[in-house]
Write an enzyme that holds these catalytic residues in place. Structure first.
Site, PDB file in Angstrom:
ATOM      1  N   ASN A  14     -10.134  -0.131   0.249  1.00 29.90           N
ATOM      2  CA  ASN A  14      -8.680  -0.048   0.226  1.00 29.90           C
ATOM      3  C   ASN A  14      -8.180  -0.534  -1.131  1.00 29.90           C
ATOM      4  O   ASN A  14      -8.220  -1.726  -1.417  1.00 29.90           O
ATOM      5  CB  ASN A  14      -8.107  -0.911   1.356  1.00 29.90           C
ATOM      6  N   HIS A  21      -3.360   7.164   2.890  1.00 32.58           N
ATOM      7  CA  HIS A  21      -3.795   5.882   2.341  1.00 32.58           C
ATOM      8  C   HIS A  21      -5.172   5.522   2.884  1.00 32.58           C
ATOM      9  O   HIS A  21      -5.405   5.566   4.098  1.00 32.58           O
ATOM     10  CB  HIS A  21      -2.769   4.801   2.702  1.00 32.58           C
ATOM     11  N   CYS A  71       0.808  -1.217   0.000  1.00 36.56           N
ATOM     12  CA  CYS A  71       0.000   0.000   0.000  1.00 36.56           C
ATOM     13  C   CYS A  71       0.842   1.268   0.000  1.00 36.56           C
ATOM     14  O   CYS A  71       0.308   2.371  -0.161  1.00 36.56           O
ATOM     15  CB  CYS A  71      -0.965   0.000   1.181  1.00 36.56           C
TER      16      CYS A  71
END
Length: 352
Positions: free
Chosen positions: A309, A279, A139
């Site tokens: 996500n 994020h 990520c």
């Protein structure tokens, strides 16, 4: 460009109590982002649909994550396809001749293949004449790609560089994992970087890793350490595993530490930042860090309720939406932070 290197260290991470959080940071000025692009698959998957298909509790998903829906790719679509569309959008927005692009860096941990790289597939389909390679930092992959591409531009080794982030998470998470599968969605984003004024670019940034925390978020089989076997495939060992509680605690602490550090080294405070583009992993992580740091809600860009996500796609998708909605303007200071498997993180104050 200037580099700040210090030997003082701060808090340990959860991977290993002996692991130290470095206070080293760097600066990378003289670059600018001239265009953004993003791509989300058309297929919307709601919490209620996950309940019908896999027995996931819609209320739990919203309360624990803030996610209400996400996008899933159809059969036949791969990570490269999303990255190609996001890149095309960025190129169209910029108005430049694609033949001027002389570097492509793609942040992904869901590549089409182990070999060739996803970046090479994107480069081929875009018809670019440039080197292309992947950064695998989960990520935080886009932040690693952004900093790497910006280095090439700042040093004069690239004129226009594409930094891309994208992941097709719905293919690597077990649908039977009712605590992990609902968190993730598919998507990609891209930014085009070129030379800027001496005041533009990364005022201060930090890239970090804590490999001792690798087992907290991993895919145990399918590599050279544990090759895939028929038995492993049946057991689902190729799927992503996550220790959600430990990752949550690490993420909140890391976010606070790294953002405080980068702001301090920049000579800035929360009030000097126009937008915080963090994020999009979990609204509880974002809100917990924001509360500790004193970040007002109006400065937090949040779209995870719609996309979940998207891993490497998270930050560039949010950047594209923030720019298009007018929330990021020329001269603004934007703080970005990606964090995830590895464990890895990348945080930076970017002067737009």
């Amino acid at each position: 460009m200037a580099t700040i290197a210090e030997k003082d260290y701060a808090k340990p991470t959860p991977g290993n109590d002996k692991t130290l959080f470095t206070r080293r940071t760097s600066s990378l000025l003289g670059v600018q982002i001239v265009a953004c692009g993003s791509y989300l698959p058309d297929q919307v998957v709601t919490n209620e649909q996950l309940d019908e298909r896999y027995g996931c509790d819609p209320n739990w998903i919203v309360q624990r994550t803030g996610i209400r829906e996400r996008r899933h790719c159809p059969d036949g679509m791969a990570t490269s396809d999303m990255c190609i569309e996001a890149s095309r959008q960025a190129i169209r927005t910029s108005g430049i001749d694609p033949q001027q692009i002389d570097l492509l860096v793609c942040g992904t941990f869901t590549p089409d293949y182990h070999c060739p790289s996803t970046a090479c597939l994107v480069q081929d389909q875009l018809g670019l004449d440039c080197p292309a390679f992947d950064t695998a930092a989960a990520c935080a992959g886009f932040m690693y790609a952004l900093v790497t591409a910006a280095q090439f531009v700042a040093t004069g080794n690239a004129r226009y560089a594409l930094a891309v982030g994208g992941d097709l998470n719905s293919r690597i998470v077990n649908p039977k994992d009712q605590r992990t599968f609902p968190l993730f969605g598919d998507g990609a984003g891209a930014v085009l970087i070129t030379r800027g004024t001496p005041h533009q670019g990364l005022v201060c940034y930090q890239l970090g890793s804590d490999g001792s925390g690798g087992p907290l978020l991993d895919r145990p089989a399918g590599g050279t350490k544990v090759p895939m076997t028929p038995e492993g495939l049946v057991a689902g060992e190729h799927f992503l595993r996550m220790d959600g509680r430990s990752v949550f605690k690490w993420a909140v602490r890391m976010l606070v530490d790294t953002i405080e550090l980068v702001l301090s080294k920049s000579g800035m405070t929360v009030h000097d930042i126009s937008q915080f583009v963090l994020h999009q992993a979990n609204i509880r992580i974002i809100n917990a860090a924001a509360e500790q740091l004193g970040i007002p809600q109006e400065k937090l860009f949040v779209n995870l309720d719609r996309y979940g996500n998207t891993s490497g796609g998270s930050i560039p998708i949010a950047l594209d939406e923030a720019v298009r909605s007018g929330r990021i303007q020329s001269g603004d200071a934007v703080l970005m932070c990606g964090f995830g498997g590895g464990l890895t993180w990348g945080t930076g104050v970017f002067r737009w």
